[in-house]
Design an enzyme around this catalytic site. Structure first.
Site, PDB file in Angstrom:
ATOM      1  CE  LYS A 164      35.014  50.500  35.870  1.00 41.28           C
ATOM      2  NZ  LYS A 164      34.864  51.302  37.108  1.00 41.28           N
ATOM      3  CB  THR A 196      38.374  44.415  44.897  1.00 42.42           C
ATOM      4  OG1 THR A 196      37.108  43.920  45.369  1.00 42.42           O
ATOM      5  CG2 THR A 196      39.280  43.232  44.579  1.00 42.42           C
ATOM      6  CB  THR A 199      38.854  48.630  41.948  1.00 42.10           C
ATOM      7  OG1 THR A 199      37.500  48.162  41.930  1.00 42.10           O
ATOM      8  CG2 THR A 199      39.703  47.683  42.769  1.00 42.10           C
ATOM      9  CB  CYS A 201      36.524  55.384  43.847  1.00 40.33           C
ATOM     10  SG  CYS A 201      34.869  54.930  44.378  1.00 40.33           S
TER      11      CYS A 201
END
Length: 261
Positions: A164, A196, A199, A201
């Site tokens: 990510k 944010t 995000t 999860c």
């Protein structure tokens, strides 16, 4: 387990976020929005808000296991999402329950909250290897990936890896899915917001829902990334720190996120 039903059944093993931005609360909203049925095994109760984590109360290992077996034995499970696992003892117990299931497992190796609070002790991080060997996909952010030993270490467990890019630099975020078949890359503009929380999860639960709905891994990942982007854009802006995203997407449903027929 019960036969496959008409709705995808997703078992979420994670901690509770009293502020509703991340953890079990974000997971439940995500699975529901994407057309699945969420079931939970709560590993910890936290007192937290957008400013940080004020207290953590681990759930006893036997109660975590009892929650898992209760839903597995009656409702059945089509995919599993693992989030906050605070201790090595819970890691080992969860792995024992999941090993014989043979369903897709998405493991989000939560170590540090968005606010900076530590959510996994060092022994738990060492034990994460056991869960990675069971996982279909591991979804660390860049600091978590470094703590796990890097791409080669994660891929050596046999799991696919989603790298990510949200913690990277620049105006473009790059998310990269690494599998035996090669890499799949998504790029999208950075959404500038402090709201944010949750995000990671949300992304992992979204992917688990897609896998439970029998989407291919790349398709499930791409849909979940799009959902996170839409939820970030719809963040309600509440709280004095890192606020929750807009999981319900306000009055503008994201039509592409309908459950497959």
């Amino acid at each position: 387990m019960t036969p496959r039903s008409g709705i995808a059944r997703v078992l979420i093993v994670a901690g509770s976020d009293s502020g509703g931005g991340a953890g079990i609360q974000a997971d439940i909203r995500t699975v529901t929005m994407l057309g699945g049925h969420p079931m939970t095994a709560i590993t910890a109760i936290t007192a937290q808000n957008t400013l940080g984590v004020q207290a953590v109360h681990p759930v006893p290992v036997d109660i975590v296991v009892a929650q898992m077996r209760s839903v597995i034995d009656d409702l059945g499970v089509d995919a599993v999402k693992i989030g906050m696992i605070g201790s090595a003892a819970i890691v080992d117990a969860v792995a024992e329950v999941l090993a014989p299931l043979g369903v897709p497992v998405v493991f989000d190796p939560v170590m540090i909250a968005t606010s900076g609070s530590v959510l996994a002790d060092p022994a738990a991080v060492v034990a994460f290897g056991r869960l990675m060997r069971l996982a279909t996909l591991v979804t660390p952010n860049l600091p978590e990936l470094a703590a796990l030993g890097g791409e080669a270490a994660v891929r050596a467990t046999g799991a696919a890896l989603l790298v990510k890019g949200g913690h990277g630099e620049g105006e473009e975020i790059v998310d990269r899915l690494v599998t035996d078949a090669g890499d799949t890359v998504w790029t999208h503009p950075r959404i500038h917001t402090r709201h944010t929380h949750g995000t990671g999860c949300t992304l992992a639960s979204g992917i688990a829902t897609g896998l439970a709905q029998e989407l291919a891994l790349a398709d499930a990942t791409g849909r979940a990334i799009a959902y996170v982007q839409a939820a970030l854009a719809a963040a309600p802006g509440i709280g004095g720190g890192h606020g929750p995203m807009g999981h319900a997407l306000g009055l503008h449903p994201f039509e592409a996120l309908t459950c497959p027929a």
